[in-house]
Design a protein around this motif. Structure first.
Motif, PDB file in Angstrom:
ATOM      1  N   GLY A 117       0.861  -1.243   0.016  1.00 17.72           N
ATOM      2  CA  GLY A 117       0.070  -0.068   0.021  1.00 17.72           C
ATOM      3  C   GLY A 117       0.814   1.167   0.077  1.00 17.72           C
ATOM      4  N   ASN A 118       1.884   1.407   0.774  1.00 17.07           N
ATOM      5  CA  ASN A 118       2.776   2.342   0.810  1.00 17.07           C
ATOM      6  C   ASN A 118       3.538   2.728  -0.760  1.00 17.07           C
ATOM      7  N   VAL A 119       3.842   1.560  -1.223  1.00  8.45           N
ATOM      8  CA  VAL A 119       4.487   1.575  -2.611  1.00  8.45           C
ATOM      9  C   VAL A 119       3.367   2.292  -3.548  1.00  8.45           C
ATOM     10  N   SER A 120       2.332   1.863  -3.571  1.00  3.95           N
ATOM     11  CA  SER A 120       1.294   2.514  -4.079  1.00  3.95           C
ATOM     12  C   SER A 120       1.053   3.948  -3.973  1.00  3.95           C
ATOM     13  N   ASP A 121       1.076   4.032  -2.750  1.00  6.15           N
ATOM     14  CA  ASP A 121       0.849   5.737  -2.413  1.00  6.15           C
ATOM     15  C   ASP A 121       2.170   6.225  -2.900  1.00  6.15           C
ATOM     16  N   ALA A 122       3.323   5.815  -2.806  1.00  6.12           N
ATOM     17  CA  ALA A 122       4.377   6.593  -3.308  1.00  6.12           C
ATOM     18  C   ALA A 122       4.375   7.149  -4.827  1.00  6.12           C
ATOM     19  N   ARG A 123       3.948   5.952  -5.512  1.00  2.00           N
ATOM     20  CA  ARG A 123       3.857   6.232  -6.774  1.00  2.00           C
ATOM     21  C   ARG A 123       2.684   7.253  -7.216  1.00  2.00           C
ATOM     22  N   ALA A 124       1.545   7.313  -6.401  1.00  2.00           N
ATOM     23  CA  ALA A 124       0.718   8.474  -6.833  1.00  2.00           C
ATOM     24  C   ALA A 124       0.989   9.750  -6.131  1.00  2.00           C
ATOM     25  N   ALA A 125       1.822   9.673  -5.193  1.00  2.00           N
ATOM     26  CA  ALA A 125       2.342  11.092  -4.448  1.00  2.00           C
ATOM     27  C   ALA A 125       2.511  12.051  -5.388  1.00  2.00           C
ATOM     28  N   ALA A 126       2.262  13.519  -5.244  1.00  2.00           N
ATOM     29  CA  ALA A 126       2.896  14.366  -6.178  1.00  2.00           C
ATOM     30  C   ALA A 126       4.083  14.998  -5.683  1.00  2.00           C
ATOM     31  N   PHE A 127       4.376  14.994  -4.412  1.00  2.00           N
ATOM     32  CA  PHE A 127       5.808  15.646  -4.049  1.00  2.00           C
ATOM     33  C   PHE A 127       6.754  14.622  -3.967  1.00  2.00           C
ATOM     34  N   HIS A 143       6.847   7.584   1.845  1.00  2.00           N
ATOM     35  CA  HIS A 143       6.076   6.369   1.649  1.00  2.00           C
ATOM     36  C   HIS A 143       6.943   5.144   1.449  1.00  2.00           C
ATOM     37  N   LEU A 144       7.988   5.341   0.811  1.00  2.00           N
ATOM     38  CA  LEU A 144       9.057   4.590   0.091  1.00  2.00           C
ATOM     39  C   LEU A 144       9.780   4.025   1.617  1.00  2.00           C
ATOM     40  N   ASP A 145       9.977   4.835   2.458  1.00  2.00           N
ATOM     41  CA  ASP A 145      10.754   4.539   3.580  1.00  2.00           C
ATOM     42  C   ASP A 145       9.718   3.485   4.492  1.00  2.00           C
ATOM     43  N   SER A 146       8.635   4.118   4.547  1.00  2.00           N
ATOM     44  CA  SER A 146       7.577   3.207   5.456  1.00  2.00           C
ATOM     45  C   SER A 146       7.574   1.665   4.469  1.00  2.00           C
TER      46      SER A 146
END
Length: 255
Positions: A194-204, A211-214
């Protein structure tokens, strides 16, 4: 000379200061109770509690101990320490179920006192207490019953039975641990994805990096837990197999 010394000792032992210790104890108890009552009337509750503690040590019978307990319940009730107040009321009423409140109190405290009285009366009706001066029966000593030698298993048989039981429990414990570890590891794996998906969708960039560290930490935890789950499952299978191959113990009893 010796006769005068003996006569002096007899007179000293017969004097009131030596022959009436109970009267002194009674007067000390009443003095502590009077001091506690004055402190209670002056709203000096902490001082009153200290005096009641001293009076409880000097109390000689159930009646005096009941007086101290009920007075403590009043003080604790005024301090809004309701549970302690109820416990003190109960202690006093168990000693003297017919006791009354010594002073006028607030309706709430009086209601608590009467509720505790009803509970104590119901409990005593089910399990009546013997009088405090009733003689207590001493239970008869029970003779140790030695079982017949033919029915006593040997120490080796008992040890084998305990070992067999432990070998049966161990595989189940390892299997349960494996299931728990696998479940927790799977949870962390899902969180990492889930955090990897959030990292891909993050704008900043900062959000993406967080997200990637988590995700990395969760992935590491998932890998460790899943590895431990696999190890526990393997241990369960091995111990179960070894337990099945071990011959079942039998306790032989000689006639």
């Amino acid at each position: 000379m010796k006769l005068r010394i003996v006569l002096g000792l007899v007179l000293m032992l017969a004097s009131p200061a030596w022959s009436q210790p109970s009267a002194s104890t009674a007067s000390d108890f009443e003095r502590r109770m009077a001091a506690a009552a004055r402190a209670y009337e002056d709203l000096d509750y902490e001082h009153a509690l200290g005096e009641f503690e001293g009076a409880s040590v000097l109390a000689r019978d159930d009646g005096e101990r009941a007086r101290v307990a009920i007075y403590r319940g009043l003080v604790l009730g005024d301090l809004r320490r309701r549970q302690e107040s109820l416990a003190a009321f109960r202690a006093g009423l168990m000693l003297r179920p017919d006791a009354r409140l010594p002073v006028k109190v607030s309706p709430k405290v009086a209601r608590d006192f009467e509720n505790v009285r009803r509970e104590v009366q119901r409990e005593l009706a089910r399990n009546p207490r013997p009088p405090s001066d009733a003689p207590r029966a001493v239970p008869d000593a029970k003779l140790a019953q030695t079982p017949a030698p033919a029915l006593v298993p040997s120490a080796g048989a008992e040890a084998e039975v305990r070992t067999s039981r432990s070998t049966q429990v161990l595989p189940l414990a390892l299997l349960g641990a494996s299931a728990v570890l696998g479940g927790v590891g799977g949870y962390f794996g899902l969180k990492s994805r889930g955090n990897v998906s959030d990292a891909r969708a993050a704008a900043f960039y900062s959000d993406r990096q967080a997200h990637l560290d988590s995700a990395r930490g969760q992935a590491l935890a998932a890998n460790v837990l899943l590895g431990a789950a696999v190890t526990a499952a393997a241990g369960a299978a091995i111990t179960w197999f070894l337990a099945d191959r071990t011959p079942s113990p039998r306790a032989e009893v000689s006639p």
